[in-house]
Scaffold this motif. Structure first.
Motif, PDB file in Angstrom:
ATOM      1  N   LYS A   7       0.825  -1.207   0.000  1.00  0.00           N
ATOM      2  CA  LYS A   7       0.000   0.000   0.000  1.00  0.00           C
ATOM      3  C   LYS A   7       0.859   1.256   0.000  1.00  0.00           C
ATOM      4  CE  LYS A   7      -4.158  -1.811   2.097  1.00  0.00           C
ATOM      5  NZ  LYS A   7      -5.153  -1.661   3.137  1.00  0.00           N
ATOM      6  N   ASP A  10       2.455   1.661  -3.362  1.00  0.00           N
ATOM      7  CA  ASP A  10       1.443   2.096  -4.334  1.00  0.00           C
ATOM      8  C   ASP A  10       1.202   3.598  -4.224  1.00  0.00           C
ATOM      9  OD1 ASP A  10       1.061  -0.380  -5.455  1.00  0.00           O
ATOM     10  OD2 ASP A  10      -0.812  -0.807  -4.376  1.00  0.00           O
ATOM     11  N   CYS A  17      -5.770   9.089  -4.092  1.00  0.00           N
ATOM     12  CA  CYS A  17      -6.489   8.178  -3.210  1.00  0.00           C
ATOM     13  C   CYS A  17      -7.846   8.753  -2.817  1.00  0.00           C
ATOM     14  CB  CYS A  17      -5.671   7.816  -1.981  1.00  0.00           C
ATOM     15  SG  CYS A  17      -5.309   9.152  -0.877  1.00  0.00           S
TER      16      CYS A  17
END
Length: 113
Positions: A7, A10, A17
């Protein structure tokens, strides 16, 4: 966030997000919040220490280095709430613009507006 977790990596690769609250009651009357923006990796030692101390003061837990700390640079936000009649109030905000609000009426089979 765990150092070098998928995460975290990423978010470093693609910082876009969406964060949203959980709807925890059946009728949705408490509302739902959505925040959209970009994750910013916090590297400043003073900010990291302040965040770690706040975590400790709040929860009794302090993250141990190394870890990733992100803040969200909010680009837009939405608040959605359902009334007892099924109508939906939607409030939105976009960076650089005023807040907007609208009500979508429940017709018995769908929302209009």
């Amino acid at each position: 966030m765990t150092c070098r977790s998928e995460k975290a990596l990423d978010l470093i690769r693609d910082p876009r997000c969406l964060v949203h609250s959980v709807v925890s009651n059946k009728d949705g009357s408490e509302g739902e919040v959505k925040l959209r923006g970009r994750a910013v990796d916090v590297t400043d030692k003073r900010l990291r220490e302040r965040s770690a101390q706040d975590s400790f003061d709040t929860t009794g837990w302090r993250p141990e280095e190394p870890y990733h700390l992100f803040w969200l640079d909010i680009e837009d936000a939405a608040y959605i709430k359902f009334s007892e009649t099924g109508d939906q109030t939607v409030k939105t905000w976009h960076a650089g613009r005023d807040e907007q609000s609208r009500v979508r009426k429940w017709t018995g089979s769908r929302l209009e507006g």
